[in-house]
Design a protein around this motif. Sequence first.
Motif, PDB file in Angstrom:
ATOM      1  N   GLY A   1       0.294  -1.595   0.308  1.00 54.13           N
ATOM      2  CA  GLY A   1       0.285  -0.223  -0.534  1.00 54.13           C
ATOM      3  C   GLY A   1       0.550   1.626  -0.532  1.00 54.13           C
ATOM      4  O   GLY A   1       0.357   2.414   0.377  1.00 54.13           O
ATOM      5  N   CYS A   2       1.838   1.035  -0.127  1.00 56.48           N
ATOM      6  CA  CYS A   2       3.706   2.381  -0.416  1.00 56.48           C
ATOM      7  C   CYS A   2       3.235   2.728  -1.177  1.00 56.48           C
ATOM      8  O   CYS A   2       3.941   2.035  -2.555  1.00 56.48           O
ATOM      9  N   HIS A   3       2.549   4.140  -1.947  1.00 55.43           N
ATOM     10  CA  HIS A   3       2.650   4.433  -2.960  1.00 55.43           C
ATOM     11  C   HIS A   3       4.527   4.766  -3.892  1.00 55.43           C
ATOM     12  O   HIS A   3       4.503   4.345  -4.852  1.00 55.43           O
ATOM     13  N   LEU A   4       5.147   5.517  -2.478  1.00 43.52           N
ATOM     14  CA  LEU A   4       6.138   5.734  -2.974  1.00 43.52           C
ATOM     15  C   LEU A   4       6.979   4.070  -3.277  1.00 43.52           C
ATOM     16  O   LEU A   4       8.258   4.088  -3.760  1.00 43.52           O
ATOM     17  N   CYS A   5       7.351   3.045  -2.423  1.00 42.96           N
ATOM     18  CA  CYS A   5       7.381   1.735  -3.062  1.00 42.96           C
ATOM     19  C   CYS A   5       7.105   1.426  -4.010  1.00 42.96           C
ATOM     20  O   CYS A   5       7.687   0.739  -4.873  1.00 42.96           O
TER      21      CYS A   5
ATOM     22  N   ASP B   1       6.609   3.227  -7.088  1.00 39.85           N
ATOM     23  CA  ASP B   1       7.638   3.885  -7.573  1.00 39.85           C
ATOM     24  C   ASP B   1       9.304   3.670  -7.990  1.00 39.85           C
ATOM     25  O   ASP B   1       9.698   3.438  -8.499  1.00 39.85           O
ATOM     26  N   ALA B   2       9.818   3.193  -6.382  1.00 46.73           N
ATOM     27  CA  ALA B   2      10.828   3.107  -6.287  1.00 46.73           C
ATOM     28  C   ALA B   2      10.939   1.466  -6.811  1.00 46.73           C
ATOM     29  O   ALA B   2      12.069   1.044  -7.370  1.00 46.73           O
ATOM     30  N   ARG B   3      10.059   0.510  -6.775  1.00 47.73           N
ATOM     31  CA  ARG B   3       9.996  -0.927  -7.485  1.00 47.73           C
ATOM     32  C   ARG B   3       9.829  -0.772  -8.973  1.00 47.73           C
ATOM     33  O   ARG B   3      10.931  -1.073  -9.563  1.00 47.73           O
ATOM     34  N   ALA B   4       9.010   0.376  -9.792  1.00 46.74           N
ATOM     35  CA  ALA B   4       9.713  -0.258 -11.861  1.00 46.74           C
ATOM     36  C   ALA B   4      10.800   1.039 -11.745  1.00 46.74           C
ATOM     37  O   ALA B   4      11.432   0.534 -12.413  1.00 46.74           O
ATOM     38  N   VAL B   5      11.801   2.339 -10.997  1.00 48.58           N
ATOM     39  CA  VAL B   5      13.144   2.380 -11.504  1.00 48.58           C
ATOM     40  C   VAL B   5      13.900   0.911 -11.433  1.00 48.58           C
ATOM     41  O   VAL B   5      14.781   0.672 -11.889  1.00 48.58           O
ATOM     42  N   ILE B   6      13.473   0.458  -9.746  1.00 49.89           N
ATOM     43  CA  ILE B   6      14.930  -1.467  -9.434  1.00 49.89           C
ATOM     44  C   ILE B   6      14.668  -1.652  -9.994  1.00 49.89           C
ATOM     45  O   ILE B   6      15.508  -2.454 -10.813  1.00 49.89           O
ATOM     46  N   GLU B   7      13.283  -2.462 -10.622  1.00 46.97           N
ATOM     47  CA  GLU B   7      12.988  -3.792 -11.359  1.00 46.97           C
ATOM     48  C   GLU B   7      13.888  -2.796 -12.497  1.00 46.97           C
ATOM     49  O   GLU B   7      14.455  -3.604 -13.383  1.00 46.97           O
ATOM     50  N   ARG B   8      13.381  -1.745 -13.336  1.00 41.23           N
ATOM     51  CA  ARG B   8      13.730  -1.118 -14.608  1.00 41.23           C
ATOM     52  C   ARG B   8      16.103  -1.241 -14.723  1.00 41.23           C
ATOM     53  O   ARG B   8      16.236  -2.109 -15.296  1.00 41.23           O
ATOM     54  N   VAL B   9      16.326  -0.602 -13.485  1.00 35.22           N
ATOM     55  CA  VAL B   9      17.744  -0.806 -13.438  1.00 35.22           C
ATOM     56  C   VAL B   9      18.365  -2.237 -13.698  1.00 35.22           C
ATOM     57  O   VAL B   9      18.895  -2.398 -14.381  1.00 35.22           O
ATOM     58  N   ALA B  10      17.656  -2.901 -12.655  1.00 35.98           N
ATOM     59  CA  ALA B  10      18.140  -4.320 -12.511  1.00 35.98           C
ATOM     60  C   ALA B  10      18.169  -4.884 -13.648  1.00 35.98           C
ATOM     61  O   ALA B  10      19.106  -5.859 -14.170  1.00 35.98           O
ATOM     62  N   ALA B  11      16.972  -5.139 -14.749  1.00 36.58           N
ATOM     63  CA  ALA B  11      17.062  -5.606 -16.257  1.00 36.58           C
ATOM     64  C   ALA B  11      17.874  -5.258 -17.154  1.00 36.58           C
ATOM     65  O   ALA B  11      18.544  -5.621 -17.509  1.00 36.58           O
ATOM     66  N   ASP B  12      18.039  -3.317 -16.729  1.00 36.17           N
ATOM     67  CA  ASP B  12      18.611  -3.302 -17.826  1.00 36.17           C
ATOM     68  C   ASP B  12      20.030  -3.669 -17.725  1.00 36.17           C
ATOM     69  O   ASP B  12      21.274  -3.805 -18.346  1.00 36.17           O
ATOM     70  N   LEU B  13      20.475  -3.679 -16.456  1.00 39.33           N
ATOM     71  CA  LEU B  13      21.829  -3.958 -15.884  1.00 39.33           C
ATOM     72  C   LEU B  13      22.377  -5.279 -15.327  1.00 39.33           C
ATOM     73  O   LEU B  13      23.439  -5.630 -15.282  1.00 39.33           O
ATOM     74  N   GLY B  14      21.624  -6.280 -15.576  1.00 38.33           N
ATOM     75  CA  GLY B  14      21.541  -7.231 -15.295  1.00 38.33           C
ATOM     76  C   GLY B  14      22.220  -7.693 -13.368  1.00 38.33           C
ATOM     77  O   GLY B  14      23.178  -8.805 -13.642  1.00 38.33           O
TER      78      GLY B  14
ATOM     79  N   ARG C   1      12.502   7.868  -2.585  1.00 37.06           N
ATOM     80  CA  ARG C   1      12.705   8.471  -3.219  1.00 37.06           C
ATOM     81  C   ARG C   1      13.790   7.443  -3.544  1.00 37.06           C
ATOM     82  O   ARG C   1      15.423   7.498  -3.063  1.00 37.06           O
ATOM     83  N   VAL C   2      13.714   6.694  -4.980  1.00 38.64           N
ATOM     84  CA  VAL C   2      15.085   6.128  -5.525  1.00 38.64           C
ATOM     85  C   VAL C   2      15.384   7.377  -7.173  1.00 38.64           C
ATOM     86  O   VAL C   2      14.989   7.398  -7.753  1.00 38.64           O
ATOM     87  N   ASP C   3      16.848   7.555  -7.090  1.00 40.49           N
ATOM     88  CA  ASP C   3      17.079   8.574  -8.126  1.00 40.49           C
ATOM     89  C   ASP C   3      17.476   7.341  -9.010  1.00 40.49           C
ATOM     90  O   ASP C   3      18.553   6.430  -8.853  1.00 40.49           O
ATOM     91  N   GLU C   4      17.579   7.073 -10.473  1.00 39.04           N
ATOM     92  CA  GLU C   4      17.492   5.876 -11.158  1.00 39.04           C
ATOM     93  C   GLU C   4      18.970   6.046 -11.697  1.00 39.04           C
ATOM     94  O   GLU C   4      19.945   5.816 -11.903  1.00 39.04           O
ATOM     95  N   GLY C   5      19.378   7.416 -11.998  1.00 40.55           N
ATOM     96  CA  GLY C   5      20.802   7.841 -12.593  1.00 40.55           C
ATOM     97  C   GLY C   5      21.860   7.400 -10.644  1.00 40.55           C
ATOM     98  O   GLY C   5      23.255   6.594 -11.785  1.00 40.55           O
ATOM     99  N   ARG C   6      21.504   7.696  -9.919  1.00 40.77           N
ATOM    100  CA  ARG C   6      22.372   7.779  -8.718  1.00 40.77           C
ATOM    101  C   ARG C   6      22.143   6.278  -8.557  1.00 40.77           C
ATOM    102  O   ARG C   6      23.832   5.469  -8.379  1.00 40.77           O
TER     103      ARG C   6
END
Length: 85
Positions: free
Chosen positions: A13-17, A19-32, A68-73
Amino acid sequence: MDDILITLYGKPGCHLCEDARAVIERVAADLGVRWEERDITRSEEDTRLYWEQIPVTMINGVQHDFWRVDEGRLRAAVARLREPA
């Protein structure tokens, strides 16, 4: 094998979580790299440690971000871990 692990501490139920999940999923997939999610409500210690900061992002067990998760960082932090010692 890449031994980098990103861990997301959050709760349902955490909306920030979300958002963070979406960024982490993308970064993890891109970087393996691997990633996992931990629900802080399943552990009294996790709840005590992270309740005020969720979502909390860890890389190899070291706190990287909170709220918040900063994708670039996040990408830069993973890249630094891959640099030769």
